[in-house]
Design a protein around this motif. Structure first.
Motif, PDB file in Angstrom:
ATOM      1  N   GLY A 194       0.813  -1.211   0.000  1.00  0.00           N
ATOM      2  CA  GLY A 194       0.000   0.000   0.000  1.00  0.00           C
ATOM      3  C   GLY A 194       0.843   1.256   0.000  1.00  0.00           C
ATOM      4  N   LEU A 195       1.973   1.217   0.693  1.00  0.00           N
ATOM      5  CA  LEU A 195       2.887   2.361   0.703  1.00  0.00           C
ATOM      6  C   LEU A 195       3.457   2.599  -0.689  1.00  0.00           C
ATOM      7  CD1 LEU A 195       4.184   4.416   2.668  1.00  0.00           C
ATOM      8  CD2 LEU A 195       6.105   2.834   2.883  1.00  0.00           C
ATOM      9  N   ASN A 196       3.788   1.515  -1.387  1.00  0.00           N
ATOM     10  CA  ASN A 196       4.286   1.650  -2.758  1.00  0.00           C
ATOM     11  C   ASN A 196       3.234   2.283  -3.666  1.00  0.00           C
ATOM     12  OD1 ASN A 196       6.757   0.488  -2.105  1.00  0.00           O
ATOM     13  ND2 ASN A 196       6.085  -1.579  -2.627  1.00  0.00           N
ATOM     14  N   ALA A 197       1.992   1.808  -3.550  1.00  0.00           N
ATOM     15  CA  ALA A 197       0.918   2.357  -4.381  1.00  0.00           C
ATOM     16  C   ALA A 197       0.696   3.837  -4.082  1.00  0.00           C
ATOM     17  CB  ALA A 197      -0.372   1.572  -4.153  1.00  0.00           C
ATOM     18  N   SER A 198       0.700   4.202  -2.806  1.00  0.00           N
ATOM     19  CA  SER A 198       0.511   5.606  -2.427  1.00  0.00           C
ATOM     20  C   SER A 198       1.654   6.467  -2.943  1.00  0.00           C
ATOM     21  CB  SER A 198       0.405   5.725  -0.903  1.00  0.00           C
ATOM     22  OG  SER A 198      -0.685   4.983  -0.406  1.00  0.00           O
ATOM     23  N   ALA A 199       2.878   5.945  -2.865  1.00  0.00           N
ATOM     24  CA  ALA A 199       4.037   6.698  -3.342  1.00  0.00           C
ATOM     25  C   ALA A 199       3.958   6.936  -4.843  1.00  0.00           C
ATOM     26  CB  ALA A 199       5.319   5.945  -2.991  1.00  0.00           C
ATOM     27  N   ILE A 200       3.560   5.922  -5.583  1.00  0.00           N
ATOM     28  CA  ILE A 200       3.469   6.055  -7.040  1.00  0.00           C
ATOM     29  C   ILE A 200       2.399   7.071  -7.419  1.00  0.00           C
ATOM     30  CG2 ILE A 200       2.851   4.819  -9.149  1.00  0.00           C
ATOM     31  CD1 ILE A 200       4.112   2.310  -7.811  1.00  0.00           C
ATOM     32  N   LEU A 201       1.243   6.990  -6.766  1.00  0.00           N
ATOM     33  CA  LEU A 201       0.176   7.949  -7.053  1.00  0.00           C
ATOM     34  C   LEU A 201       0.602   9.371  -6.691  1.00  0.00           C
ATOM     35  CD1 LEU A 201      -2.964   5.965  -5.831  1.00  0.00           C
ATOM     36  CD2 LEU A 201      -2.264   6.400  -8.186  1.00  0.00           C
ATOM     37  N   ALA A 202       1.296   9.527  -5.568  1.00  0.00           N
ATOM     38  CA  ALA A 202       1.763  10.854  -5.164  1.00  0.00           C
ATOM     39  C   ALA A 202       2.749  11.418  -6.183  1.00  0.00           C
ATOM     40  CB  ALA A 202       2.409  10.781  -3.782  1.00  0.00           C
ATOM     41  N   LEU A 257       5.876   6.028 -19.295  1.00  0.00           N
ATOM     42  CA  LEU A 257       6.826   4.935 -19.073  1.00  0.00           C
ATOM     43  C   LEU A 257       6.839   4.522 -17.607  1.00  0.00           C
ATOM     44  CD1 LEU A 257       9.825   6.111 -21.306  1.00  0.00           C
ATOM     45  CD2 LEU A 257       8.108   4.363 -21.823  1.00  0.00           C
ATOM     46  N   PHE A 258       6.817   5.509 -16.719  1.00  0.00           N
ATOM     47  CA  PHE A 258       6.801   5.206 -15.286  1.00  0.00           C
ATOM     48  C   PHE A 258       5.522   4.473 -14.898  1.00  0.00           C
ATOM     49  CE2 PHE A 258       5.566   6.463 -10.960  1.00  0.00           C
ATOM     50  CZ  PHE A 258       6.636   5.941 -10.254  1.00  0.00           C
ATOM     51  N   ALA A 259       4.381   4.913 -15.438  1.00  0.00           N
ATOM     52  CA  ALA A 259       3.107   4.275 -15.105  1.00  0.00           C
ATOM     53  C   ALA A 259       3.063   2.832 -15.607  1.00  0.00           C
ATOM     54  CB  ALA A 259       1.953   5.078 -15.694  1.00  0.00           C
ATOM     55  N   LEU A 260       3.620   2.578 -16.784  1.00  0.00           N
ATOM     56  CA  LEU A 260       3.640   1.214 -17.309  1.00  0.00           C
ATOM     57  C   LEU A 260       4.477   0.295 -16.427  1.00  0.00           C
ATOM     58  CD1 LEU A 260       4.000   1.898 -21.149  1.00  0.00           C
ATOM     59  CD2 LEU A 260       1.962   1.105 -19.927  1.00  0.00           C
ATOM     60  N   VAL A 261       5.605   0.807 -15.947  1.00  0.00           N
ATOM     61  CA  VAL A 261       6.469  -0.004 -15.087  1.00  0.00           C
ATOM     62  C   VAL A 261       5.834  -0.215 -13.714  1.00  0.00           C
ATOM     63  CG1 VAL A 261       8.703  -0.072 -13.919  1.00  0.00           C
ATOM     64  CG2 VAL A 261       8.563   0.701 -16.293  1.00  0.00           C
ATOM     65  N   ALA A 262       5.199   0.832 -13.186  1.00  0.00           N
ATOM     66  CA  ALA A 262       4.687   0.787 -11.810  1.00  0.00           C
ATOM     67  C   ALA A 262       3.251   0.310 -11.716  1.00  0.00           C
ATOM     68  CB  ALA A 262       4.794   2.179 -11.185  1.00  0.00           C
ATOM     69  N   ARG A 264       1.703  -2.551 -11.954  1.00  0.00           N
ATOM     70  CA  ARG A 264       1.398  -3.735 -11.143  1.00  0.00           C
ATOM     71  C   ARG A 264       1.511  -3.443  -9.652  1.00  0.00           C
ATOM     72  NH1 ARG A 264       5.838  -7.230  -9.801  1.00  0.00           N
ATOM     73  NH2 ARG A 264       7.867  -6.324 -10.312  1.00  0.00           N
ATOM     74  N   TYR A 265       2.383  -2.504  -9.282  1.00  0.00           N
ATOM     75  CA  TYR A 265       2.496  -2.145  -7.870  1.00  0.00           C
ATOM     76  C   TYR A 265       1.265  -1.361  -7.412  1.00  0.00           C
ATOM     77  CZ  TYR A 265       7.378  -3.450  -8.528  1.00  0.00           C
ATOM     78  OH  TYR A 265       8.523  -4.137  -8.812  1.00  0.00           O
ATOM     79  N   ILE A 266       0.741  -0.508  -8.300  1.00  0.00           N
ATOM     80  CA  ILE A 266      -0.469   0.243  -7.957  1.00  0.00           C
ATOM     81  C   ILE A 266      -1.642  -0.704  -7.765  1.00  0.00           C
ATOM     82  CG2 ILE A 266      -2.088   1.999  -8.739  1.00  0.00           C
ATOM     83  CD1 ILE A 266       0.135   3.282 -10.319  1.00  0.00           C
ATOM     84  N   VAL A 267      -1.818  -1.631  -8.718  1.00  0.00           N
ATOM     85  CA  VAL A 267      -2.954  -2.551  -8.660  1.00  0.00           C
ATOM     86  C   VAL A 267      -2.863  -3.450  -7.436  1.00  0.00           C
ATOM     87  CG1 VAL A 267      -4.106  -4.448  -9.839  1.00  0.00           C
ATOM     88  CG2 VAL A 267      -3.288  -2.488 -11.153  1.00  0.00           C
ATOM     89  N   SER A 268      -1.680  -4.035  -7.195  1.00  0.00           N
ATOM     90  CA  SER A 268      -1.539  -4.943  -6.053  1.00  0.00           C
ATOM     91  C   SER A 268      -1.713  -4.210  -4.733  1.00  0.00           C
ATOM     92  CB  SER A 268      -0.169  -5.633  -6.097  1.00  0.00           C
ATOM     93  OG  SER A 268       0.877  -4.673  -5.979  1.00  0.00           O
TER      94      SER A 268
END
Length: 277
Positions: A194-202, A257-262, A264-268
């Motif tokens: 969840g921290l990874n997903a929040s970081a990516i969205l931020a 490019l960043f969104a494509l890489v990240a 799966r982390y957002i979804v999980s």
């Protein structure tokens, strides 16, 4: 038959949504390869006639692209660190308040800042930061991003921390862990997705933000989203649509490019929060 129709309906909705997302990007990229005099109709923009890279050359030469790209990276990464350092312990502390009434009051106080349009907050922030001497600096923009993103990140992290069984932390306390050790060694690793997903969205939100940067950034501290406005022009000059499209295409490349890489982390991460919440 009903199942086939249901599948066909879902497929149609999916294709329609895909078109809504992809077609504007396609138009932007094709427009960036055309001179401004071919911007009369959509078919002209989507045709392969008159394609040129001159717009990209002008965007890179006259738009301070790499300076603004550096500013965008500094603002996004710094805001990401500040947001996580502030919001993660805050969300954890809220979930561990003893009273539900206290939790509701604090959560409402944090989320209430989202009730106001950002344009209402931009001018007071500008006046405050000018008094503090940080108007026109990267520091001011980063602090504005903290104020903008704090409610959302706290709200997301509340769901993850609420899913941790209290028995796990009680066992850690019995084993001799201090409150900080319990948070750092037990609770935080359990909400890492969840921290990874929040970081990516931020990071994505900070990179795409325009309003606060427009009000608070100086000429040499503007991010890419503000730098593109130099090609919009005025009444006498007119907008350089081809250059604007080229600049916009360059802006979206890093974040796509960043969104494509990240992705799966957002979804999980968000899926874990939904299941636990």
């Amino acid at each position: 038959m009903r199942r086939r129709l249901s599948y066909g309906g879902r497929l149609a909705i999916l294709l329609g949504w895909l078109a809504v997302c992809v077609v504007p990007i396609l138009i932007l990229v094709m427009a960036s390869l055309k001179p401004t005099n071919l911007f009369q109709t959509i078919p002209e923009i989507l045709s392969f006639q008159g394609m040129t890279l001159e717009n990209y050359s002008r965007a890179l030469r006259g738009g301070n692209f790499f300076l603004y790209l550096r500013n965008s990276m500094i603002i996004s990464l710094s805001a990401l660190v500040v947001v996580l350092v502030v919001c993660t312990p805050m969300a954890y502390g809220i979930t561990r308040l003893p009273s539900i009434r206290q939790k509701n009051i604090v959560v409402f106080s944090v989320l209430s800042t989202r009730f106001l349009p950002y344009v209402v907050l931009a001018m007071p922030m500008f006046m405050l930061f000018r008094q503090l001497g940080i108007s026109g600096t990267l520091t001011g923009v980063i602090l504005a991003h903290l104020a903008m993103q704090m409610p959302m990140i706290v709200w997301l992290m509340l769901g993850f921390f609420s899913g941790i069984p209290l028995e796990v932390e009680e066992a850690a306390v019995i084993d001799g862990c201090s409150p900080f050790q319990t948070f750092w060694r037990i609770s935080l690793p359990m909400v890492l997705p969840g921290l990874n997903a929040s970081a990516i969205l931020a990071l994505i939100i900070s990179y795409n933000e325009f309003l606060f940067a427009f009000f608070l950034a100086g000429r040499n501290t503007q991010p890419l989203t503000v730098g593109i406005t130099r090609f919009v022009g005025g009444v006498d000059v007119g907008a350089q649509y081809g250059v604007v499209a080229a600049y916009g295409s360059l802006i979206i490349i890093p974040i796509i490019l960043f969104a494509l890489v990240a992705n799966r982390y957002i979804v999980s991460g968000l899926t874990q929060g939904a299941v636990k919440g």
